[in-house]
Design a protein around this motif. Structure first.
Motif, PDB file in Angstrom:
ATOM      1  N   PHE A  68      -9.235  -3.524   3.558  1.00 40.54           N
ATOM      2  CA  PHE A  68      -8.704  -3.774   2.243  1.00 40.54           C
ATOM      3  C   PHE A  68      -9.662  -3.379   0.922  1.00 40.54           C
ATOM      4  CE2 PHE A  68      -7.446  -6.368  -1.428  1.00 40.54           C
ATOM      5  CZ  PHE A  68      -6.327  -5.799  -1.920  1.00 40.54           C
ATOM      6  N   GLY A  69     -10.837  -3.891   1.017  1.00 42.77           N
ATOM      7  CA  GLY A  69     -11.754  -3.629  -0.013  1.00 42.77           C
ATOM      8  C   GLY A  69     -12.132  -1.979  -0.222  1.00 42.77           C
ATOM      9  N   LYS A  70     -12.403  -1.580   1.059  1.00 40.62           N
ATOM     10  CA  LYS A  70     -12.846  -0.095   1.214  1.00 40.62           C
ATOM     11  C   LYS A  70     -11.612   0.600   0.387  1.00 40.62           C
ATOM     12  CE  LYS A  70     -15.950  -0.914   4.929  1.00 40.62           C
ATOM     13  NZ  LYS A  70     -15.967  -0.376   6.352  1.00 40.62           N
ATOM     14  N   ARG A  71     -10.325   0.553   0.985  1.00 40.38           N
ATOM     15  CA  ARG A  71      -9.291   1.344   0.539  1.00 40.38           C
ATOM     16  C   ARG A  71      -8.951   1.110  -1.157  1.00 40.38           C
ATOM     17  NH1 ARG A  71      -4.291   0.701   4.424  1.00 40.38           N
ATOM     18  NH2 ARG A  71      -3.723   2.530   3.129  1.00 40.38           N
ATOM     19  N   ILE A  72      -9.169  -0.038  -1.575  1.00 43.01           N
ATOM     20  CA  ILE A  72      -8.940  -0.336  -2.878  1.00 43.01           C
ATOM     21  C   ILE A  72     -10.094   0.757  -3.691  1.00 43.01           C
ATOM     22  CG2 ILE A  72      -9.770  -1.787  -4.864  1.00 43.01           C
ATOM     23  CD1 ILE A  72      -6.867  -2.416  -4.160  1.00 43.01           C
ATOM     24  N   LEU A  73     -11.453   0.609  -3.188  1.00 40.91           N
ATOM     25  CA  LEU A  73     -12.362   1.409  -3.866  1.00 40.91           C
ATOM     26  C   LEU A  73     -12.279   2.857  -3.623  1.00 40.91           C
ATOM     27  CD1 LEU A  73     -15.404  -0.784  -2.910  1.00 40.91           C
ATOM     28  CD2 LEU A  73     -14.627  -0.625  -5.133  1.00 40.91           C
ATOM     29  N   ASP A  74     -11.809   3.473  -2.564  1.00 39.96           N
ATOM     30  CA  ASP A  74     -11.714   4.857  -2.399  1.00 39.96           C
ATOM     31  C   ASP A  74     -10.400   5.309  -2.694  1.00 39.96           C
ATOM     32  OD1 ASP A  74     -10.244   4.135  -0.119  1.00 39.96           O
ATOM     33  OD2 ASP A  74     -11.766   4.925   1.122  1.00 39.96           O
ATOM     34  N   ASN A  75      -9.466   4.401  -3.155  1.00 39.76           N
ATOM     35  CA  ASN A  75      -8.241   4.816  -3.816  1.00 39.76           C
ATOM     36  C   ASN A  75      -7.175   5.338  -2.649  1.00 39.76           C
ATOM     37  OD1 ASN A  75      -8.235   4.065  -6.704  1.00 39.76           O
ATOM     38  ND2 ASN A  75      -9.834   6.118  -6.639  1.00 39.76           N
ATOM     39  N   THR A  76      -7.246   4.816  -1.464  1.00 38.21           N
ATOM     40  CA  THR A  76      -6.606   5.193  -0.302  1.00 38.21           C
ATOM     41  C   THR A  76      -5.322   3.947  -0.078  1.00 38.21           C
ATOM     42  OG1 THR A  76      -8.083   4.294   1.279  1.00 38.21           O
ATOM     43  CG2 THR A  76      -8.019   6.802   0.576  1.00 38.21           C
ATOM     44  N   LEU A  77      -5.406   2.859  -0.667  1.00 35.57           N
ATOM     45  CA  LEU A  77      -4.405   1.884  -0.411  1.00 35.57           C
ATOM     46  C   LEU A  77      -3.233   2.273  -1.160  1.00 35.57           C
ATOM     47  CD1 LEU A  77      -4.229  -0.924   0.840  1.00 35.57           C
ATOM     48  CD2 LEU A  77      -4.755  -1.812  -1.512  1.00 35.57           C
ATOM     49  N   ASP A  78      -2.226   2.306  -0.454  1.00 35.97           N
ATOM     50  CA  ASP A  78      -0.877   2.758  -0.811  1.00 35.97           C
ATOM     51  C   ASP A  78      -0.223   1.844  -1.937  1.00 35.97           C
ATOM     52  OD1 ASP A  78       1.467   4.239  -1.194  1.00 35.97           O
ATOM     53  OD2 ASP A  78       2.436   3.116   0.744  1.00 35.97           O
ATOM     54  N   ILE A  79      -0.672   1.876  -3.237  1.00 36.27           N
ATOM     55  CA  ILE A  79      -0.244   1.207  -4.282  1.00 36.27           C
ATOM     56  C   ILE A  79       0.569   2.157  -5.164  1.00 36.27           C
ATOM     57  CG2 ILE A  79      -0.983   0.012  -6.633  1.00 36.27           C
ATOM     58  CD1 ILE A  79      -3.719  -0.291  -5.019  1.00 36.27           C
ATOM     59  N   PRO A  80       1.769   1.321  -5.513  1.00 33.97           N
ATOM     60  CA  PRO A  80       2.566   2.282  -6.534  1.00 33.97           C
ATOM     61  C   PRO A  80       2.000   2.713  -7.548  1.00 33.97           C
ATOM     62  CG  PRO A  80       3.590  -0.124  -5.915  1.00 33.97           C
ATOM     63  CD  PRO A  80       2.167   0.014  -5.362  1.00 33.97           C
ATOM     64  N   ALA A  81       2.470   4.128  -8.116  1.00 29.16           N
ATOM     65  CA  ALA A  81       2.185   4.531  -9.344  1.00 29.16           C
ATOM     66  C   ALA A  81       2.247   3.765 -10.342  1.00 29.16           C
ATOM     67  CB  ALA A  81       2.785   5.937  -9.378  1.00 29.16           C
ATOM     68  N   PRO A  82       1.385   3.878 -11.454  1.00 28.11           N
ATOM     69  CA  PRO A  82       1.524   3.233 -12.781  1.00 28.11           C
ATOM     70  C   PRO A  82       2.659   3.359 -13.325  1.00 28.11           C
ATOM     71  CG  PRO A  82      -0.545   4.479 -12.830  1.00 28.11           C
ATOM     72  CD  PRO A  82       0.229   4.820 -11.793  1.00 28.11           C
ATOM     73  N   ARG A  83       3.325   2.166 -14.084  1.00 27.94           N
ATOM     74  CA  ARG A  83       4.673   2.137 -14.662  1.00 27.94           C
ATOM     75  C   ARG A  83       4.662   1.718 -16.006  1.00 27.94           C
ATOM     76  NH1 ARG A  83       9.100  -0.569 -10.729  1.00 27.94           N
ATOM     77  NH2 ARG A  83      10.435   0.316 -12.582  1.00 27.94           N
ATOM     78  N   ILE A  84       5.534   2.328 -16.872  1.00 26.84           N
ATOM     79  CA  ILE A  84       5.832   1.730 -18.135  1.00 26.84           C
ATOM     80  C   ILE A  84       6.390   0.357 -18.268  1.00 26.84           C
ATOM     81  CG2 ILE A  84       7.228   2.378 -20.273  1.00 26.84           C
ATOM     82  CD1 ILE A  84       7.348   5.438 -19.452  1.00 26.84           C
ATOM     83  N   LEU A  85       5.680  -0.274 -19.181  1.00 24.85           N
ATOM     84  CA  LEU A  85       6.246  -1.741 -19.280  1.00 24.85           C
ATOM     85  C   LEU A  85       7.575  -1.631 -20.025  1.00 24.85           C
ATOM     86  CD1 LEU A  85       2.748  -3.621 -20.560  1.00 24.85           C
ATOM     87  CD2 LEU A  85       4.156  -3.712 -18.365  1.00 24.85           C
ATOM     88  N   PRO A  86       8.458  -2.547 -19.501  1.00 28.95           N
ATOM     89  CA  PRO A  86       9.729  -2.623 -20.371  1.00 28.95           C
ATOM     90  C   PRO A  86       9.596  -2.752 -21.808  1.00 28.95           C
ATOM     91  CG  PRO A  86       9.454  -4.121 -18.321  1.00 28.95           C
ATOM     92  CD  PRO A  86       8.031  -3.754 -18.726  1.00 28.95           C
ATOM     93  N   GLN A  87      10.734  -2.002 -22.324  1.00 26.89           N
ATOM     94  CA  GLN A  87      10.691  -2.203 -23.803  1.00 26.89           C
ATOM     95  C   GLN A  87       9.464  -1.604 -24.722  1.00 26.89           C
ATOM     96  OE1 GLN A  87      12.211  -5.998 -24.927  1.00 26.89           O
ATOM     97  NE2 GLN A  87      13.758  -5.917 -23.397  1.00 26.89           N
TER      98      GLN A  87
END
Length: 73
Positions: free
Chosen positions: A6-25
């Motif tokens: 998990f830590g390796k994937r966070i650091l090398d940006n390979t963890l399947d995390i949704p793209a950034p989003r706009i905060l509501p309003q």
């Protein structure tokens, strides 16, 4: 953190995390993130609450909002 997959994937940006989003309003774009403790270093997808027992009012608000769940995001 580097010792876990998990830590390796966070650091090398390979963890399947949704793209950034706009905060509501707002027009503010933020990445999805995990709330962690002081054992973890901060990254784009790892945040942690203000440390210490001498907490200011603004940090209490920050910590509460950081830990909140926004179901409509």
């Amino acid at each position: 953190m580097e010792n876990s997959s998990f830590g390796k994937r966070i650091l090398d940006n390979t963890l399947d995390i949704p793209a950034p989003r706009i905060l509501p309003q707002t027009n503010t774009v933020i990445p999805h993130y995990f709330v962690v403790d002081a054992a973890f270093s901060l990254t784009k997808n790892l945040m942690r609450p203000y440390p210490g027992g001498n907490v200011l009012k603004n940090s209490e608000i920050f910590n509460r909002r950081l830990s909140s769940v926004y179901p409509d995001m």
